[in-house]
Design a protein around this motif. Structure first.
Motif, PDB file in Angstrom:
ATOM      1  N   PHE A  62     -25.568   1.078 -16.922  1.00 27.26           N
ATOM      2  CA  PHE A  62     -26.468   1.968 -17.723  1.00 27.26           C
ATOM      3  C   PHE A  62     -27.349   1.484 -18.622  1.00 27.26           C
ATOM      4  O   PHE A  62     -28.611   1.931 -18.869  1.00 27.26           O
ATOM      5  CB  PHE A  62     -25.334   3.004 -18.223  1.00 27.26           C
ATOM      6  CG  PHE A  62     -26.144   4.008 -18.938  1.00 27.26           C
ATOM      7  CD1 PHE A  62     -26.153   5.500 -17.934  1.00 27.26           C
ATOM      8  CD2 PHE A  62     -26.681   4.324 -20.325  1.00 27.26           C
ATOM      9  CE1 PHE A  62     -26.915   6.490 -18.446  1.00 27.26           C
ATOM     10  CE2 PHE A  62     -27.252   5.415 -20.772  1.00 27.26           C
ATOM     11  CZ  PHE A  62     -27.343   6.708 -19.825  1.00 27.26           C
ATOM     12  N   ALA A  63     -27.075   0.447 -19.361  1.00 28.58           N
ATOM     13  CA  ALA A  63     -28.026  -0.189 -20.322  1.00 28.58           C
ATOM     14  C   ALA A  63     -29.150  -0.764 -19.879  1.00 28.58           C
ATOM     15  O   ALA A  63     -30.048  -0.874 -20.262  1.00 28.58           O
ATOM     16  CB  ALA A  63     -27.238  -1.078 -21.360  1.00 28.58           C
ATOM     17  N   LEU A  64     -28.849  -1.451 -18.736  1.00 30.27           N
ATOM     18  CA  LEU A  64     -30.003  -2.167 -17.848  1.00 30.27           C
ATOM     19  C   LEU A  64     -30.850  -0.949 -17.439  1.00 30.27           C
ATOM     20  O   LEU A  64     -32.097  -1.419 -17.501  1.00 30.27           O
ATOM     21  CB  LEU A  64     -29.346  -2.815 -16.605  1.00 30.27           C
ATOM     22  CG  LEU A  64     -28.812  -4.282 -17.134  1.00 30.27           C
ATOM     23  CD1 LEU A  64     -28.023  -4.997 -15.853  1.00 30.27           C
ATOM     24  CD2 LEU A  64     -29.896  -5.381 -17.466  1.00 30.27           C
ATOM     25  N   GLY A  65     -30.410  -0.154 -16.944  1.00 27.55           N
ATOM     26  CA  GLY A  65     -31.418   1.231 -16.494  1.00 27.55           C
ATOM     27  C   GLY A  65     -32.066   1.721 -17.808  1.00 27.55           C
ATOM     28  O   GLY A  65     -33.380   1.853 -17.554  1.00 27.55           O
ATOM     29  N   LEU A  66     -31.632   1.785 -18.861  1.00 33.54           N
ATOM     30  CA  LEU A  66     -32.255   2.321 -20.063  1.00 33.54           C
ATOM     31  C   LEU A  66     -33.332   1.339 -20.573  1.00 33.54           C
ATOM     32  O   LEU A  66     -34.365   1.670 -20.652  1.00 33.54           O
ATOM     33  CB  LEU A  66     -31.293   2.570 -21.153  1.00 33.54           C
ATOM     34  CG  LEU A  66     -31.852   3.134 -22.361  1.00 33.54           C
ATOM     35  CD1 LEU A  66     -32.145   4.153 -22.205  1.00 33.54           C
ATOM     36  CD2 LEU A  66     -30.889   3.032 -23.744  1.00 33.54           C
ATOM     37  N   PHE A  67     -32.778   0.002 -20.264  1.00 31.36           N
ATOM     38  CA  PHE A  67     -33.824  -1.030 -20.635  1.00 31.36           C
ATOM     39  C   PHE A  67     -35.096  -1.044 -19.867  1.00 31.36           C
ATOM     40  O   PHE A  67     -36.348  -0.884 -20.320  1.00 31.36           O
ATOM     41  CB  PHE A  67     -33.152  -2.557 -20.573  1.00 31.36           C
ATOM     42  CG  PHE A  67     -34.166  -3.669 -20.824  1.00 31.36           C
ATOM     43  CD1 PHE A  67     -34.467  -3.822 -22.272  1.00 31.36           C
ATOM     44  CD2 PHE A  67     -34.681  -4.304 -19.776  1.00 31.36           C
ATOM     45  CE1 PHE A  67     -35.313  -5.180 -22.411  1.00 31.36           C
ATOM     46  CE2 PHE A  67     -35.512  -5.248 -19.847  1.00 31.36           C
ATOM     47  CZ  PHE A  67     -35.774  -5.592 -21.335  1.00 31.36           C
ATOM     48  N   ALA A  68     -34.958  -0.733 -18.518  1.00 24.73           N
ATOM     49  CA  ALA A  68     -35.948  -0.690 -17.533  1.00 24.73           C
ATOM     50  C   ALA A  68     -36.941   0.487 -17.934  1.00 24.73           C
ATOM     51  O   ALA A  68     -38.137   0.327 -17.661  1.00 24.73           O
ATOM     52  CB  ALA A  68     -35.408  -0.623 -16.086  1.00 24.73           C
ATOM     53  N   VAL A  69     -36.287   1.586 -18.128  1.00 23.80           N
ATOM     54  CA  VAL A  69     -37.070   2.676 -18.473  1.00 23.80           C
ATOM     55  C   VAL A  69     -37.901   2.482 -19.654  1.00 23.80           C
ATOM     56  O   VAL A  69     -39.072   3.238 -19.818  1.00 23.80           O
ATOM     57  CB  VAL A  69     -35.871   4.095 -18.680  1.00 23.80           C
ATOM     58  CG1 VAL A  69     -36.830   5.395 -19.375  1.00 23.80           C
ATOM     59  CG2 VAL A  69     -35.420   4.561 -17.179  1.00 23.80           C
ATOM     60  N   LEU A  70     -37.465   2.040 -20.758  1.00 25.53           N
ATOM     61  CA  LEU A  70     -38.012   1.927 -21.753  1.00 25.53           C
ATOM     62  C   LEU A  70     -39.071   0.706 -21.936  1.00 25.53           C
ATOM     63  O   LEU A  70     -40.450   0.669 -22.689  1.00 25.53           O
ATOM     64  CB  LEU A  70     -37.113   1.441 -23.070  1.00 25.53           C
ATOM     65  CG  LEU A  70     -36.136   2.637 -23.518  1.00 25.53           C
ATOM     66  CD1 LEU A  70     -35.223   2.426 -24.584  1.00 25.53           C
ATOM     67  CD2 LEU A  70     -36.920   4.161 -23.831  1.00 25.53           C
ATOM     68  N   PRO A 104     -20.021  -8.864 -10.461  1.00 24.92           N
ATOM     69  CA  PRO A 104     -21.380  -9.610 -11.013  1.00 24.92           C
ATOM     70  C   PRO A 104     -22.347  -9.698 -10.225  1.00 24.92           C
ATOM     71  O   PRO A 104     -23.669  -9.513 -10.320  1.00 24.92           O
ATOM     72  CB  PRO A 104     -20.513 -11.091 -10.980  1.00 24.92           C
ATOM     73  CG  PRO A 104     -19.298 -11.053 -10.819  1.00 24.92           C
ATOM     74  CD  PRO A 104     -18.879  -9.498 -10.141  1.00 24.92           C
ATOM     75  N   ALA A 105     -22.314  -9.441  -8.780  1.00 24.21           N
ATOM     76  CA  ALA A 105     -23.531  -9.447  -7.742  1.00 24.21           C
ATOM     77  C   ALA A 105     -24.319  -8.137  -8.166  1.00 24.21           C
ATOM     78  O   ALA A 105     -25.479  -8.099  -8.185  1.00 24.21           O
ATOM     79  CB  ALA A 105     -22.894  -9.456  -6.335  1.00 24.21           C
ATOM     80  N   ILE A 106     -23.360  -6.931  -8.417  1.00 28.32           N
ATOM     81  CA  ILE A 106     -24.122  -5.711  -8.788  1.00 28.32           C
ATOM     82  C   ILE A 106     -25.151  -5.986 -10.084  1.00 28.32           C
ATOM     83  O   ILE A 106     -26.054  -5.700 -10.035  1.00 28.32           O
ATOM     84  CB  ILE A 106     -23.172  -4.565  -8.921  1.00 28.32           C
ATOM     85  CG1 ILE A 106     -22.594  -4.180  -7.557  1.00 28.32           C
ATOM     86  CG2 ILE A 106     -23.737  -3.410  -9.532  1.00 28.32           C
ATOM     87  CD1 ILE A 106     -21.203  -3.306  -7.730  1.00 28.32           C
ATOM     88  N   LEU A 107     -24.327  -6.560 -10.941  1.00 31.06           N
ATOM     89  CA  LEU A 107     -25.087  -6.822 -12.271  1.00 31.06           C
ATOM     90  C   LEU A 107     -26.174  -7.734 -12.108  1.00 31.06           C
ATOM     91  O   LEU A 107     -27.182  -7.425 -12.724  1.00 31.06           O
ATOM     92  CB  LEU A 107     -24.134  -7.104 -13.405  1.00 31.06           C
ATOM     93  CG  LEU A 107     -23.012  -6.166 -13.751  1.00 31.06           C
ATOM     94  CD1 LEU A 107     -22.167  -6.676 -14.963  1.00 31.06           C
ATOM     95  CD2 LEU A 107     -23.518  -4.808 -14.196  1.00 31.06           C
ATOM     96  N   LEU A 108     -26.118  -8.829 -11.110  1.00 29.97           N
ATOM     97  CA  LEU A 108     -27.146  -9.626 -11.266  1.00 29.97           C
ATOM     98  C   LEU A 108     -28.476  -9.012 -10.341  1.00 29.97           C
ATOM     99  O   LEU A 108     -29.828  -9.053 -10.996  1.00 29.97           O
ATOM    100  CB  LEU A 108     -26.837 -10.973 -10.269  1.00 29.97           C
ATOM    101  CG  LEU A 108     -25.983 -11.871 -11.021  1.00 29.97           C
ATOM    102  CD1 LEU A 108     -25.500 -12.996 -10.307  1.00 29.97           C
ATOM    103  CD2 LEU A 108     -26.839 -12.439 -12.260  1.00 29.97           C
ATOM    104  N   ALA A 109     -28.087  -8.248  -9.423  1.00 31.05           N
ATOM    105  CA  ALA A 109     -29.196  -7.559  -8.704  1.00 31.05           C
ATOM    106  C   ALA A 109     -29.773  -6.435  -9.755  1.00 31.05           C
ATOM    107  O   ALA A 109     -31.209  -6.362  -9.700  1.00 31.05           O
ATOM    108  CB  ALA A 109     -28.681  -6.973  -7.624  1.00 31.05           C
ATOM    109  N   ALA A 110     -28.901  -5.613 -10.693  1.00 34.45           N
ATOM    110  CA  ALA A 110     -29.608  -4.922 -11.401  1.00 34.45           C
ATOM    111  C   ALA A 110     -30.433  -5.504 -12.611  1.00 34.45           C
ATOM    112  O   ALA A 110     -31.544  -5.040 -12.851  1.00 34.45           O
ATOM    113  CB  ALA A 110     -28.455  -4.177 -12.155  1.00 34.45           C
ATOM    114  N   ILE A 111     -30.042  -6.507 -12.910  1.00 36.79           N
ATOM    115  CA  ILE A 111     -30.981  -7.542 -13.772  1.00 36.79           C
ATOM    116  C   ILE A 111     -32.302  -7.781 -13.153  1.00 36.79           C
ATOM    117  O   ILE A 111     -33.133  -7.432 -13.947  1.00 36.79           O
ATOM    118  CB  ILE A 111     -30.129  -8.655 -14.485  1.00 36.79           C
ATOM    119  CG1 ILE A 111     -28.793  -8.315 -15.316  1.00 36.79           C
ATOM    120  CG2 ILE A 111     -31.189  -9.613 -15.110  1.00 36.79           C
ATOM    121  CD1 ILE A 111     -27.904  -9.717 -15.760  1.00 36.79           C
ATOM    122  N   GLY A 112     -32.169  -8.147 -11.937  1.00 34.81           N
ATOM    123  CA  GLY A 112     -33.481  -8.568 -11.448  1.00 34.81           C
ATOM    124  C   GLY A 112     -34.431  -7.298 -11.224  1.00 34.81           C
ATOM    125  O   GLY A 112     -35.435  -7.252 -11.455  1.00 34.81           O
ATOM    126  N   ALA A 113     -33.801  -5.971 -10.920  1.00 38.46           N
ATOM    127  CA  ALA A 113     -34.492  -4.718 -10.722  1.00 38.46           C
ATOM    128  C   ALA A 113     -35.067  -4.632 -12.026  1.00 38.46           C
ATOM    129  O   ALA A 113     -36.087  -3.876 -12.041  1.00 38.46           O
ATOM    130  CB  ALA A 113     -33.559  -3.820 -10.311  1.00 38.46           C
TER     131      ALA A 113
END
Lengths: 103, 171
Positions: A15-23, B9-18
């Protein structure tokens, strides 16, 4: 470590990564990518509570996720259509350029 | 438990990349990877049908729609995006980091109170279908109306505006 703790912590990070991407993004389509990440974090919570919550909630979690996925698909379709329409006017996806409205 | 430890961890790594990649197509493809890994996690958790729906709707439709939209529109320059992100990245981090700490702390504390049940909850498609078309029938109908309205609305938004015929000249 409790499996529900792992999945809920992962969902909080998602969720925090999504918020970071949005902002942080200025490309309108990539802002939509951030919104999709945030929606997935919420869905992950529903499934985690259904799987490990231990309550007698029958199939409430999966049913909520089913409806949430349908709404997310609708949101993506309308969002991208609006972005395409804005692109025709400004020739750019940059949100900074969408600062004026014309009737 | 083991699929959870591998997939998370794989989901989070892919999300960080996205969330971080400067090139939009890479970010969209990493989103597709992240969504498909979430679908795998649903299957591993026992929600097989939801995993299937995740694959067909999110990976098959939404992610591909995003990729095609990026191909249709002209993405901005990568270098320009990197420079801009230095300006917007810090405020975004300042907003999302406290939220992450708060959410993570609350969820971690509360989840310690829950005890994982020994047996996996059953998810029968027959029962799911019965619940959907009895208790949740109004919601299903509302969703059908919403999706129809969205389909019409998206088609109207995305269509090329018709060019008005020029009036005939007098000469």
């Amino acid at each position: 470590m409790n499996p529900i703790a792992i999945s809920l912590t992962a969902s909080a990070i998602l969720f925090a990564l999504g918020l970071f991407a949005v902002l942080s993004r200025r490309n309108a389509i990539l802002v939509l990518v951030g919104i999709e990440l945030m929606l997935n974090a919420a869905n992950l919570n529903f499934i985690a509570f259904w799987r490990w919550g231990g309550a007698d909630a029958a199939l409430s979690g999966p049913l909520f996720v089913l409806f949430s996925i349908a709404i997310a698909a609708a949101e993506a379709a309308v969002g991208l259509a609006i972005i395409l329409m804005a692109f025709r006017h400004t020739r750019s996806n940059d949100l900074n350029r969408l600062d004026s409205l014309h009737g | 438990m083991i699929p959870l430890l591998i997939l998370t961890p794989a989901i989070l790594l892919a999300a960080i990349g996205a969330a971080w990649k400067a090139r939009p197509v890479h970010a969209a493809l990493l989103l597709a990877l992240c969504l498909s890994l979430v679908g795998c996690l649903y299957v591993a958790m026992g929600a097989h049908f939801i995993g299937l729906v995740q694959f067909s709707v999110y990976v098959g439709a939404v992610a591909i729609l995003i990729v095609f939209s990026l191909l249709i529109t002209r993405p901005s320059d990568d270098d320009e995006e990197k420079v801009r992100r230095m300006k917007t990245g810090m405020p975004a981090l300042a907003c999302s980091l406290p939220l992450l700490v708060m959410l993570g702390f609350t969820m971690f504390k509360q989840s310690a109170l829950l005890e994982a049940p020994a047996d996996e909850p059953a998810m029968s498609l027959k029962v799911l279908g019965e619940i959907l078309f009895t208790d949740y029938a109004p919601a299903v109908l509302a969703m059908a109306v919403l999706l129809t309205a969205v389909m019409i609305g998206a088609a109207l938004f995305a269509r090329e505006p018709s060019k008005k015929p020029e009036p005939p000249s007098d000469s």
